[in-house]
Design a protein around this motif. Structure first.
Motif, PDB file in Angstrom:
ATOM      1  N   MET A  77       0.872  -1.176   0.028  1.00 41.98           N
ATOM      2  CA  MET A  77      -0.060  -0.039   0.060  1.00 41.98           C
ATOM      3  C   MET A  77       0.999   1.412   0.079  1.00 41.98           C
ATOM      4  O   MET A  77       2.051   1.437   0.855  1.00 41.98           O
ATOM      5  N   HIS A  81      -2.976   4.496  -3.453  1.00 41.26           N
ATOM      6  CA  HIS A  81      -4.174   3.852  -2.800  1.00 41.26           C
ATOM      7  C   HIS A  81      -5.026   4.635  -2.252  1.00 41.26           C
ATOM      8  O   HIS A  81      -6.220   4.727  -2.322  1.00 41.26           O
ATOM      9  N   ILE A 139      -4.022  -5.178  -1.853  1.00 40.40           N
ATOM     10  CA  ILE A 139      -5.037  -4.361  -2.197  1.00 40.40           C
ATOM     11  C   ILE A 139      -4.370  -3.656  -3.320  1.00 40.40           C
ATOM     12  O   ILE A 139      -3.353  -3.119  -3.259  1.00 40.40           O
ATOM     13  N   SER A 140      -5.136  -3.935  -4.631  1.00 40.65           N
ATOM     14  CA  SER A 140      -4.693  -3.388  -5.753  1.00 40.65           C
ATOM     15  C   SER A 140      -5.252  -2.110  -5.768  1.00 40.65           C
ATOM     16  O   SER A 140      -6.183  -1.422  -5.179  1.00 40.65           O
ATOM     17  N   TYR A 141      -4.682  -1.288  -6.863  1.00 37.54           N
ATOM     18  CA  TYR A 141      -5.219   0.212  -7.095  1.00 37.54           C
ATOM     19  C   TYR A 141      -6.678   0.264  -7.594  1.00 37.54           C
ATOM     20  O   TYR A 141      -7.556   0.890  -7.219  1.00 37.54           O
ATOM     21  N   ALA A 144      -8.568  -0.428  -4.513  1.00 37.14           N
ATOM     22  CA  ALA A 144      -8.987   0.739  -3.584  1.00 37.14           C
ATOM     23  C   ALA A 144      -9.803   1.770  -4.191  1.00 37.14           C
ATOM     24  O   ALA A 144     -10.711   2.512  -3.192  1.00 37.14           O
ATOM     25  N   PHE A 182      -7.832  -1.171   5.982  1.00 34.41           N
ATOM     26  CA  PHE A 182      -8.013  -0.072   4.748  1.00 34.41           C
ATOM     27  C   PHE A 182      -8.891   0.688   4.917  1.00 34.41           C
ATOM     28  O   PHE A 182      -8.669   2.172   4.735  1.00 34.41           O
TER      29      PHE A 182
END
Length: 260
Positions: A77, A81, A139-141, A144, A182
């Motif tokens: 992250m 993000h 977590i990917s963009y 996010a 997140f």
């Protein structure tokens, strides 16, 4: 002394519910009504104690925030993000801030938000999406940004920021735990900016005589918020999201009986 007791109770409620998917707004309105703590002074107080919850997350995730503030594309992250998750709700919130405050902060709208938010959580839990992000650094963009889009729902009082974003994370393919962590981190800049804006709008309600009241509430929110975040992250490893949804339905029923 009675006001200080009310401040402690409200601070505890804020700390407990701000990061749980149960709607802190709904709880504060309900508890404030029961305590007879309402009006402009109470609205200003609620803004102040939100800062206690924000500080709790800042302390618990201090290293993560330091990493993000380096503005480097680190593995895992990074600031992109956070930016992607912040943008949707920030833009809509700024455009509709006055409308939301004028028309959506009432018992009936909070009641609707509690029920619809609970339904969203049940739908997310039963979606059976493949988990591609087990931890927060996975977590990917894209995920996010999807979570950020779901955060728009939290602009409706009663929907719950954590309930909306955790549901969005699950639907996007993150684990409950990753989505929850997140959510906590993204909530800091969003809540901090929103609370500051509200504080400016409600500055007329700030008086030096109320300083002890506000400080007590803020401290209670901070301490309880830290305990709530740590406990909730552990709960997300084993507790179904639907249990929080059912609680929301019960709260909505109580809300309807007492407030409406």
């Amino acid at each position: 002394m009675l006001d200080l007791i009310k401040a402690i109770i409200m601070g505890v409620v804020e700390g407990l519910t701000e990061f749980l998917p149960v709607s802190s707004t709904g709880h504060l309105i309900l508890v404030g009504h029961l305590l007879g703590f309402e009006g402009e002074r109470a609205k200003t107080f609620e803004v102040v104690i939100q800062f206690g919850a924000v500080l709790a997350v800042l302390v618990l995730y201090f290293k993560t925030f330091m990493k993000v503030l380096q503005f480097k594309l680190n593995k895992g992250m990074n600031f992109i993000h956070i930016l992607l998750a912040m943008l949707p709700a920030s833009i809509i919130g700024l455009l509709l801030h006055s409308v939301i405050k004028q028309y959506l902060f009432g018992p009936s709208t909070v009641l609707i938000g509690l029920v619809l938010g609970g339904i969203l959580m049940i739908v997310a839990e039963r979606s059976k999406r493949e988990v591609t992000a087990e931890e927060i650094d996975d977590i990917s963009y894209k995920q996010a940004f999807i979570i950020g889009c779901f955060q728009i729902l939290a602009l409706w009082p009663g929907f719950s920021r954590s309930g909306s974003t955790i549901s969005g994370g699950i639907l996007a393919g993150t684990s409950q735990k990753a989505a929850a962590e997140f959510t906590f981190i993204v909530s800091v800049p969003i809540m901090g900016a929103a609370s500051l804006l509200d504080l400016i709008d409600n500055r007329a309600g700030l008086t030096t005589s109320d300083l002890p009241l506000f400080l007590v509430g803020l401290c209670a929110s901070f301490i309880v918020g830290m305990l709530a975040v740590v406990t909730f992250v552990n709960l997300m490893k084993k507790l179904k999201l639907s249990w929080f949804a059912y609680y929301r339905f019960v709260l909505a029923a109580v809300f309807a009986i007492i407030i409406l």
